[in-house]
Scaffold this motif. Structure first.
Motif, PDB file in Angstrom:
ATOM      1  N   MET A  82      -3.675   7.226  -8.462  1.00 36.13           N
ATOM      2  CA  MET A  82      -3.411   5.838  -8.088  1.00 36.13           C
ATOM      3  C   MET A  82      -2.427   5.245  -9.091  1.00 36.13           C
ATOM      4  O   MET A  82      -2.567   5.431 -10.305  1.00 36.13           O
ATOM      5  CB  MET A  82      -4.695   5.016  -8.052  1.00 36.13           C
ATOM      6  CG  MET A  82      -5.717   5.508  -7.038  1.00 36.13           C
ATOM      7  SD  MET A  82      -7.120   4.377  -6.836  1.00 36.13           S
ATOM      8  CE  MET A  82      -6.352   3.020  -5.954  1.00 36.13           C
ATOM      9  N   SER A  85      -2.811  -0.078  -3.296  1.00 33.95           N
ATOM     10  CA  SER A  85      -3.755   0.460  -2.332  1.00 33.95           C
ATOM     11  C   SER A  85      -3.196   1.749  -1.731  1.00 33.95           C
ATOM     12  O   SER A  85      -1.982   1.918  -1.602  1.00 33.95           O
ATOM     13  CB  SER A  85      -4.017  -0.556  -1.221  1.00 33.95           C
ATOM     14  OG  SER A  85      -4.626  -1.710  -1.737  1.00 33.95           O
ATOM     15  N   LEU A  86      -4.099   2.659  -1.367  1.00 30.50           N
ATOM     16  CA  LEU A  86      -3.718   3.914  -0.734  1.00 30.50           C
ATOM     17  C   LEU A  86      -4.320   3.965   0.665  1.00 30.50           C
ATOM     18  O   LEU A  86      -5.385   3.407   0.912  1.00 30.50           O
ATOM     19  CB  LEU A  86      -4.225   5.113  -1.542  1.00 30.50           C
ATOM     20  CG  LEU A  86      -3.781   5.229  -2.993  1.00 30.50           C
ATOM     21  CD1 LEU A  86      -4.422   6.455  -3.634  1.00 30.50           C
ATOM     22  CD2 LEU A  86      -2.272   5.317  -3.092  1.00 30.50           C
ATOM     23  N   GLU A  87      -3.645   4.674   1.568  1.00 29.87           N
ATOM     24  CA  GLU A  87      -4.216   4.870   2.891  1.00 29.87           C
ATOM     25  C   GLU A  87      -3.752   6.202   3.467  1.00 29.87           C
ATOM     26  O   GLU A  87      -2.690   6.723   3.094  1.00 29.87           O
ATOM     27  CB  GLU A  87      -3.846   3.716   3.833  1.00 29.87           C
ATOM     28  CG  GLU A  87      -2.377   3.569   4.128  1.00 29.87           C
ATOM     29  CD  GLU A  87      -2.114   2.421   5.091  1.00 29.87           C
ATOM     30  OE1 GLU A  87      -1.173   2.553   5.899  1.00 29.87           O
ATOM     31  OE2 GLU A  87      -2.828   1.402   5.030  1.00 29.87           O
ATOM     32  N   ASN A  88      -4.563   6.745   4.351  1.00 29.17           N
ATOM     33  CA  ASN A  88      -4.211   7.993   5.023  1.00 29.17           C
ATOM     34  C   ASN A  88      -5.105   8.134   6.250  1.00 29.17           C
ATOM     35  O   ASN A  88      -6.189   7.558   6.314  1.00 29.17           O
ATOM     36  CB  ASN A  88      -4.399   9.201   4.096  1.00 29.17           C
ATOM     37  CG  ASN A  88      -3.440  10.322   4.453  1.00 29.17           C
ATOM     38  OD1 ASN A  88      -2.911  10.364   5.557  1.00 29.17           O
ATOM     39  ND2 ASN A  88      -3.218  11.234   3.504  1.00 29.17           N
ATOM     40  N   LEU A  95       3.408   9.959  -3.572  1.00 30.88           N
ATOM     41  CA  LEU A  95       2.901   8.679  -3.101  1.00 30.88           C
ATOM     42  C   LEU A  95       4.042   7.906  -2.470  1.00 30.88           C
ATOM     43  O   LEU A  95       5.034   7.607  -3.111  1.00 30.88           O
ATOM     44  CB  LEU A  95       2.300   7.881  -4.263  1.00 30.88           C
ATOM     45  CG  LEU A  95       1.092   8.522  -4.951  1.00 30.88           C
ATOM     46  CD1 LEU A  95       0.638   7.666  -6.104  1.00 30.88           C
ATOM     47  CD2 LEU A  95      -0.030   8.743  -3.970  1.00 30.88           C
ATOM     48  N   ARG A 104      -8.748   3.799   3.683  1.00 36.68           N
ATOM     49  CA  ARG A 104      -8.021   2.957   2.733  1.00 36.68           C
ATOM     50  C   ARG A 104      -8.767   2.940   1.399  1.00 36.68           C
ATOM     51  O   ARG A 104     -10.002   2.883   1.365  1.00 36.68           O
ATOM     52  CB  ARG A 104      -7.864   1.544   3.270  1.00 36.68           C
ATOM     53  CG  ARG A 104      -6.988   0.637   2.403  1.00 36.68           C
ATOM     54  CD  ARG A 104      -6.852  -0.744   3.028  1.00 36.68           C
ATOM     55  NE  ARG A 104      -6.102  -1.650   2.173  1.00 36.68           N
ATOM     56  CZ  ARG A 104      -4.798  -1.829   2.245  1.00 36.68           C
ATOM     57  NH1 ARG A 104      -4.076  -1.168   3.141  1.00 36.68           N
ATOM     58  NH2 ARG A 104      -4.175  -2.677   1.424  1.00 36.68           N
ATOM     59  N   PHE A 154      -1.058   8.519   0.477  1.00 40.45           N
ATOM     60  CA  PHE A 154      -1.185   9.689  -0.393  1.00 40.45           C
ATOM     61  C   PHE A 154      -1.125  10.956   0.449  1.00 40.45           C
ATOM     62  O   PHE A 154      -1.684  11.043   1.538  1.00 40.45           O
ATOM     63  CB  PHE A 154      -2.481   9.628  -1.230  1.00 40.45           C
ATOM     64  CG  PHE A 154      -3.761   9.629  -0.450  1.00 40.45           C
ATOM     65  CD1 PHE A 154      -4.427  10.813  -0.192  1.00 40.45           C
ATOM     66  CD2 PHE A 154      -4.304   8.445   0.017  1.00 40.45           C
ATOM     67  CE1 PHE A 154      -5.616  10.828   0.501  1.00 40.45           C
ATOM     68  CE2 PHE A 154      -5.498   8.446   0.712  1.00 40.45           C
ATOM     69  CZ  PHE A 154      -6.159   9.631   0.953  1.00 40.45           C
ATOM     70  N   SER A 211       0.842  -1.190   0.000  1.00 41.35           N
ATOM     71  CA  SER A 211       0.000   0.000   0.000  1.00 41.35           C
ATOM     72  C   SER A 211       0.879   1.243   0.000  1.00 41.35           C
ATOM     73  O   SER A 211       2.042   1.201   0.373  1.00 41.35           O
ATOM     74  CB  SER A 211      -0.935   0.011   1.213  1.00 41.35           C
ATOM     75  OG  SER A 211      -0.194   0.027   2.401  1.00 41.35           O
ATOM     76  N   LEU A 212       0.295   2.355  -0.446  1.00 41.25           N
ATOM     77  CA  LEU A 212       0.973   3.639  -0.486  1.00 41.25           C
ATOM     78  C   LEU A 212       0.195   4.627   0.368  1.00 41.25           C
ATOM     79  O   LEU A 212      -0.985   4.453   0.640  1.00 41.25           O
ATOM     80  CB  LEU A 212       1.053   4.156  -1.927  1.00 41.25           C
ATOM     81  CG  LEU A 212       1.724   3.240  -2.963  1.00 41.25           C
ATOM     82  CD1 LEU A 212       1.591   3.855  -4.340  1.00 41.25           C
ATOM     83  CD2 LEU A 212       3.179   3.008  -2.623  1.00 41.25           C
TER      84      LEU A 212
END
Length: 859
Positions: free
Chosen positions: A167, A149-152, A13, A141, A5, A2-3
Motif C-alpha cells: 500500500m 485505497s486499493l481495489e480489484n 499499482l 476494496r 493492485f 484509489s489504485l
C-alpha cells in the motif's frame, strides 16, 4: 483516489483514473485487425480497462481483456468475435498480507470490504486478512487512512495464494490524519487535534445499535453528559450552549430529540463530523466551548438508499446522482412512533424524561381519579441537500433542515375538579447556500449564506373549580423563546507551497433574540410574573490563520480572530495557537492556547412555573445584566503509539468569565441576573489497544470546576453545578464475521448540590426554601452503568447489493438506580381547615434497564 493492485506483480499499482472505457479498446482492435465485435451494449457500457501494455497480437489482446473484464471473447470465424458474460462463480475465498510499500512493514487495522455489500473484515497485526463466500463478479476494496485505497475484482484473485499487497502512502491524507481507529473504526484523530467521525464506517458502540452522532462523542475523555442525554455535551467544564454545533454550515440551537435523549442528526446521511475540544481553528467563532462541525458531504454521491426501524422511530434516506453526475440529491426523513406505538423503549424513556413533571405527578398522585388523559408526544426531522458541479472548478451546494418536537398533554381530575393542559413545541429550522471555487492551484474561495431559526413555545393551564367561586383558580403560564440567525461568510485559502497554507475570512451575522415569561393571569398575585426581551446583535468578524505541516514532524496553526459585537459596541480579539512535534516514531508533544468570546447563551430559569421541561432560554448579552462570555484555555500533552498501543494525554486549564444564572429576589419579586466566573483544571487520558478482532479502550478524566459569584456563598468559590472530578469509560468491541458485540462500563462522580433545610415565610406572605449557607457542599452518589450492544449484518440479494442489519441494545443492563440531580420543592396539602406545607426532596433518576431493537435495509 484509489489504485488497482495486480496479482502478477506486487509493485504494479495502477491508478483507477488511468482506466479507459472498454468501448475505446474494442474500437482500436477493430481498426488494427479488421475484425468486428458482437455484444449487448449494456454488457460493456460501464466496463473500464487499463490500456494495453506489451500485448501485440490479437490473441494477446483478447486474453488481456478477458482477464481485465471477466468476459468471454469467442471467435465465430476469422473476422467476427462474440462477447458474452461469464457465469459468476460462488463460494470463493481470498486472503493476503498488507504491507507498507516503502518499509515492507505489515499494516494492521486496514478495512477490506466488498463494494456495495455489507461484507468486510480488518487486517490483523501481521497485515493478514481473509474473506470467504464471495462471488467472482464482486469487487474488493482496501482502505486505510494515510494510504491510497486499493481495489480489484474477485475473479482476478481466484486460485491465487495469499500474496503480499503493498500500500502506497498518500501525503495529503498523512498531513491530515494522525491516528486512524482512534477509539473504534470510523473515528480518527487529525494532526490539528480534531477528532473526525465517519458514521458510515463507525464501529459498534456500547448501548447503541445505530451510530448516534452525539452519543459517540461521550466516550471521549473530557466530554460529559451529566443529565444522561445525547445532546447536552459538557466539554471540559463548559455547558452545552457554549458548543458551536454546525450541520452543513447551519447553526443549531437545539440538537436533540425526545428532550435530548437522542441526536437530531440522521447518521445515514452524515458523512463526517469534526470535533474540537481545544486548539480550535480561527475560522470558527460565536461560541467559547467545543466545536462540532457536521457535514453530509459536498461531492455528488453515488446512488444509495435505505430505511430502518427501531422501537422509537423510523427513517428513510436516498442519495442519488442526476444529469450525468453533474447534480446530486440527498434526502432523508425520520419520525417517531411514540404517539401511536407504546413500546417498552418509549415507556422507559418517558419514565426518565417526564419524572417530576405534572404528567407523572397526575398519574401517580391521583391515578384512580385522573380521567380523559391525552399524552401525545412525537418528533420528526428531514434534511435536503442539492449539490451541483457547475464547472470543473465551481460547485454550488444548497442544504435545508427541519427538526420538530411536540408534546400535548391534557388530564382531568374529577375528584378535585382540576384540569391540566400543557402544550410544548421546540423547532429548529435552517438553510445554507454556498459557492466553492478553485481559482487556480494556489487560490480557492468559499462564499456562504445561511440562516437558522429556533423556537420554543410553551403554554400551560391549571384550572381548579370549587363550589365557592372565591376558591376557584386558573393559573396560566406561557413561555416563548425565539432565535433568528442570518449569516454571510467569505473564506479565501492560499496554498503557499506544499507545506504551508494561509486562510483569510470575513463573517457577518445577525442575531434576533426574544423571550417572554408570562404568568400574569395567575390568581395568586404574589406569584405573578411578566418579563420579556427583544434584542438583536450584529457581529462583524475577521480572521486569518497560517498552517504549517513539515516533514511529518511539525504541525502548526497560528490564527487570529476579531469580533465586533454591536449589542455591546466592543471589539474582541481572539488569538488561537496549536503546535505539535513528532519527536520520534512513538512520541508526539502538543500544545494549544486560545481565547474565545460568546454573545448569545442559554440562561437557566429557576422560577419555572411550567412543568419542568422548558426552563432554559437563549438570551443576548447586554454588557450589564448578561455580560459577554470570555474563555481562556491552554492545554498541553503527549501522544504515544507503539505496537498497537495508543496513549493520549492532555492537561488543560480553562477560565470562563460572565457565566449568568437567572434567579429570583423573593422579597421584592424582581428577577435577578447573577454573573460570575468558572475555572476548570483537568487531565484527559485515553488508552487503547487492539488484539485482532478484539478492541478495548479506557478514557479517563480527572478535573475540577469551581464557580464564583459575588452574591453567592459569601463570594467564595464553590463546586460547579456540573463538576465531575472523576469519570471513567471502559469499552470493549468484538467482531466475529457478521456479528459485532460491544460492552461498556461508565463510572463517574456524582454532581454537587445544595441541601434545603427548612421553609420560611417572606415579608409579603409567600413561602420560600431555606438552603445551607455553603453552596454545593454535598455530592450525589457515584454514577455507575453498564451497556451492551450486538448487531448482525446479512445480505438480502444474491449479488449482495441489498443488505440488512439487525441489532439489539441493552442500556443499564443491571438497572442501576443513578441519581442525576436533586432539587427541593414546597408541597402544600389541606388537612381539615388548615394548610400544611412540607419541604420535599426530589431526585432525578437515570434511565433504567432499557432494551431497543433495530432493523435496517440498505441498497
Amino acid at each position: 483516489m484509489s489504485l488497482v493492485f495486480s496479482v502478477s506483480s506486487q509493485n504494479n499499482l495502477k491508478k483507477t483514473e488511468d482506466q479507459i472505457p472498454l468501448k475505446e479498446l474494442l474500437s482500436s482492435i477493430e481498426k488494427e485487425f479488421d475484425v468486428r465485435f458482437s455484444f449487448d451494449s449494456e454488457l460493456i457500457e460501464q466496463q473500464q480497462c487499463f490500456p494495453f501494455d506489451k500485448e501485440e497480437t490479437l490473441e494477446e489482446k483478447l486474453k488481456f481483456l478477458a482477464e481485465e473484464t471477466y468476459l468471454d471473447f469467442s471467435k465465430l470465424d476469422a473476422r467476427y468475435i462474440v462477447i458474452k458474460k461469464r457465469a459468476p462463480k460462488h463460494d470463493i475465498s481470498i486472503c493476503g498480507f498488507l504491507i507498507d510499500e516503502a518499509s515492507g512493514l505489515p499494516i494492521a487495522n486496514a478495512t477490506i470490504w466488498v463494494e456495495g455489500k455489507s461484507i468486510g473484515t480488518s487486517s490483523n497485526e501481521k497485515g493478514y486478512f481473509m474473506l470467504d463466500k464471495l462471488m467472482s463478479d464482486w469487487v474488493i476494496r482496501i482502505d486505510y487512512l494515510g494510504y491510497y485505497s486499493l481495489e480489484n475484482s474477485v475473479y482476478k484473485l481466484i486460485d491465487i495464494d495469499c500474496i503480499q499487497i503493498p500500500m502506497a502512502e498518500t501525503n495529503e491524507e498523512l498531513e491530515e490524519v494522525l491516528i486512524s481507529d482512534y477509539l473504534t473504526q470510523g473515528m480518527s484523530k487529525k494532526r490539528d487535534g480534531a477528532i473526525r467521525v465517519s458514521p458510515k464506517n463507525l464501529g459498534i458502540l456500547p448501548g447503541l445499535t445505530e451510530p448516534d452522532v452525539l452519543q459517540s462523542l461521550q466516550l471521549l475523555p473530557g466530554v460529559q453528559s451529566p443529565g444522561e442525554t445525547a445532546s447536552d455535551l459538557h466539554v471540559r467544564g463548559g455547558t452545552p450552549d457554549q458548543n458551536l454545533v454546525l450541520f452543513d454550515g447551519i447553526k443549531m440551537y437545539e440538537s436533540g430529540h425526545f428532550f435530548g435523549l437522542i441526536s437530531s442528526f440522521n447518521p445515514y446521511v452524515t458523512k463526517k463530523i469534526e470535533f474540537y475540544r481545544s486548539g480550535t481553528s480561527a475560522k470558527y467563532g460565536d461560541r467559547i466551548g467545543g466545536v462540532l462541525d457536521i457535514s453530509s458531504g459536498d461531492a455528488v454521491p453515488e446512488f444509495n438508499a435505505g430505511f430502518g426501524l427501531n422501537l422509537l422511530h423510523a427513517d428513510a434516506y436516498v442519495k442519488t446522482p442526476l444529469f450525468n453526475d453533474k447534480v446530486g440529491v440527498i434526502l432523508s426523513g425520520r419520525r417517531s412512533l411514540t404517539d401511536f406505538w407504546n413500546t417498552i423503549t418509549y415507556q422507559k424513556f418517558s419514565e426518565s424524561v417526564f419524572q417530576n413533571t405534572r404528567i407523572v405527578q397526575d398519574e401517580t398522585e391521583g391515578a384512580n381519579d385522573i380521567t380523559n388523559v391525552n399524552n401525545s408526544f412525537f418528533f420528526h426531522d428531514y434534511n435536503l441537500k442539492v449539490i451541483t458541479d457547475v464547472t470543473e472548478n465551481d460547485k454550488l451546494v444548497f442544504s435545508n433542515l427541519y427538526n420538530n418536537n411536540n408534546l400535548e398533554y391534557y388530564s382531568e381530575n374529577e375528584r378535585f375538579n382540576e384540569i391540566n393542559t400543557d402544550n410544548l413545541a421546540i423547532k429548529n429550522r435552517g438553510s445554507d447556500l454556498k459557492w466553492m471555487r478553485n481559482w487556480n492551484e494556489k487560490w480557492s474561495s468559499h462564499l456562504e449564506i445561511n440562516q437558522s431559526n429556533y423556537q420554543l413555545d410553551y403554554a400551560g393551564i391549571r384550572e381548579i373549580t370549587r363550589r365557592n367561586p372565591e376558591n376557584s383558580s386558573t393559573n396560566v403560564f406561557e413561555k416563548y423563546n425565539n432565535v433568528k440567525d442570518v449569516g454571510l461568510k467569505l473564506h479565501l485559502t492560499n496554498r503557499i507551497n506544499e507545506v504551508s497554507t494561509w486562510q483569510y475570512g470575513y463573517e457577518l451575522s445577525k442575531n434576533e433574540v426574544s423571550y417572554i415569561f408570562d404568568n400574569s393571569n395567575n390568581n395568586n398575585e404574589q406569584d405573578q410574573i411578566f418579563e420579556s426581551d427583544n434584542s438583536q446583535n450584529r457581529t462583524h468578524a475577521f480572521f486569518t490563520e497560517y498552517s504549517l505541516s513539515k516533514d511529518q514532524k511539525w504541525n502548526l496553526n497560528l490564527g487570529l480572530r476579531a469580533n465586533y459585537f454591536s449589542v455591546v459596541k466592543q471589539l474582541y480579539l481572539e488569538p488561537r495557537f496549536f503546535v505539535s512535534n513528532q519527536l520520534n516514531e512513538a512520541f508526539q508533544l502538543k500544545f494549544s492556547a486560545e481565547i474565545k468570546n460568546q454573545v448569545i447563551s442559554q440562561l437557566i430559569e429557576f422560577r419555572n412555573n411550567g412543568f419542568g421541561l422548558e426552563n432554559e432560554i437563549w438570551a443576548l448579552s447586554d454588557g450589564d445584566r448578561i455580560p459577554v462570555l470570555n474563555n481562556y484555555q491552554v492545554s498541553a500533552g503527549f501522544l504515544f503509539q507503539k505496537d498497537g498501543w495508543n496513549l493520549d494525554i492532555d492537561l488543560y486549564n480553562r477560565r470562563i468569565d460572565g457565566i449568568t444564572i437567572l434567579t429570583e429576589d423573593v422579597a421584592n419579586r424582581v428577577p435577578q441576573y447573577l454573573a460570575g466566573k468558572s475555572t476548570t483544571n483537568g487531565v484527559d487520558v485515553l488508552l487503547k489497544k487492539r488484539f485482532g478482532i478484539y478492541r478495548s479502550w479506557i478514557s479517563y478524566t480527572l478535573s475540577k470546576t469551581k464557580f464564583q459569584y459575588d452574591q453567592l456563598n459569601d463570594g467564595e468559590k464553590f463546586d460547579g453545578e456540573y463538576d465531575i472530578p472523576h469519570s471513567l469509560v471502559w469499552s470493549h468491541t468484538l467482531m466475529l464475521q457478521k456479528f459485532e458485540f460491544s460492552l461498556g462500563w461508565k463510572l463517574r462522580s456524582g454532581t454537587p448540590y445544595t441541601k434545603g433545610t427548612s421553609i420560611e415565610q417572606t415579608p409579603r406572605g409567600s413561602y420560600r426554601i431555606v438552603y445551607e449557607d455553603e453552596v454545593n457542599k454535598n455530592r450525589l452518589p457515584v454514577y455507575n452503568k453498564i451497556d451492551l450492544s450486538a448487531t448482525y449484518k446479512f445480505a438480502l440479494s444474491k449479488n449482495g447489493t441489498t443488505h440488512g442489519k439487525f441489532g439489539i441494545s441493552l442500556m443499564n443492563i443491571f438497572n442501576t438506580r443513578n441519581i442525576l440531580d436533586r432539587n427541593y420543592e414546597i408541597k402544600t396539602e389541606r388537612i381539615g381547615q388548615s394548610i400544611e406545607r412540607t419541604l420535599v426532596e426530589t431526585d432525578q433518576i437515570s434511565i433504567g434497564f432499557t432494551p431497543n431493537l433495530v432493523f435496517r435495509v440498505d441498497f
